[in-house]
Design an enzyme around this catalytic site. Structure first.
Site, PDB file in Angstrom:
ATOM      1  N   GLY A  38       0.822  -1.199   0.000  1.00  0.00           N
ATOM      2  CA  GLY A  38       0.000   0.000   0.000  1.00  0.00           C
ATOM      3  C   GLY A  38       0.855   1.246   0.000  1.00  0.00           C
ATOM      4  CD  GLU A  54       1.800   2.649  -3.463  1.00  0.00           C
ATOM      5  OE1 GLU A  54       2.750   1.901  -3.181  1.00  0.00           O
ATOM      6  OE2 GLU A  54       1.946   3.876  -3.657  1.00  0.00           O
ATOM      7  CD  GLU A  58       4.332  -1.152  -1.772  1.00  0.00           C
ATOM      8  OE1 GLU A  58       3.737  -2.075  -1.166  1.00  0.00           O
ATOM      9  OE2 GLU A  58       4.401   0.011  -1.335  1.00  0.00           O
ATOM     10  CB  SER A  74      -1.309   5.384  11.889  1.00  0.00           C
ATOM     11  OG  SER A  74      -0.053   5.460  12.533  1.00  0.00           O
ATOM     12  CD  GLU A 103      12.643 -10.718   2.829  1.00  0.00           C
ATOM     13  OE1 GLU A 103      12.191 -11.881   2.755  1.00  0.00           O
ATOM     14  OE2 GLU A 103      13.198 -10.254   3.828  1.00  0.00           O
ATOM     15  CD  GLU A 105       7.938 -14.639   2.184  1.00  0.00           C
ATOM     16  OE1 GLU A 105       8.225 -15.744   1.703  1.00  0.00           O
ATOM     17  OE2 GLU A 105       8.478 -14.183   3.184  1.00  0.00           O
TER      18      GLU A 105
END
Length: 140
Positions: A38, A54, A58, A74, A103, A105
């Site tokens: 995100g 995104e 990513e 937040s 990373e 996955e």
């Protein structure tokens, strides 16, 4: 906190079977921590478009949004963020870290909940299951 206004961002909880797509962040804030893909919503971009962009940037994954999971806020020393999270189904591609990810996955639900450090992201992952009618939570 130098930011004067909240920043809107969008994220995707992408499911492939019983596995969730996670990324490990490459940049501050929260560098090195695991999360869902995100980022910030661009001017003129819908939250859905931003979330799909995104995840593509990513991870290289193409996904289909199944529905809104929730809106989370937040407010920390890192800024004030409003996060709009969606549930999604994997369409194509294999995860490959790109853009802001070290990373990327697919991992089983229990692993995802264990890796993610922010409680609201764990809640979004759990709540996303109800948005995917055909998907059943795997036994863990």
């Amino acid at each position: 906190m130098s930011q004067q206004r909240p920043i809107a961002s969008a994220g995707l909880v992408v499911w492939r079977g019983g596995e969730v797509l996670l990324i490990r962040r490459s940049k501050p804030p929260y560098q090195g921590e695991w999360s869902i893909p995100g980022g910030k919503i661009g001017f003129g971009e819908t939250s859905e478009e931003a979330a799909l962009r995104e995840v593509r940037e990513e991870t290289g994954i193409e996904a289909e949004i199944a529905g809104l999971v929730g809106v989370y806020e937040s407010i920390t020393e890192h800024g004030h963020f409003i996060m709009i999270d969606y549930a999604a189904r994997w369409r194509s591609g294999e995860p490959e870290a790109g853009d802001d990810a070290l990373e990327a996955e697919f991992v089983p639900l229990a692993t995802a909940l264990d890796r993610v450090s922010w409680d609201k992201t764990r809640t979004a992952i759990e709540d996303s299951l109800s948005r995917l009618g055909a998907l059943k939570a795997p036994d863990s």
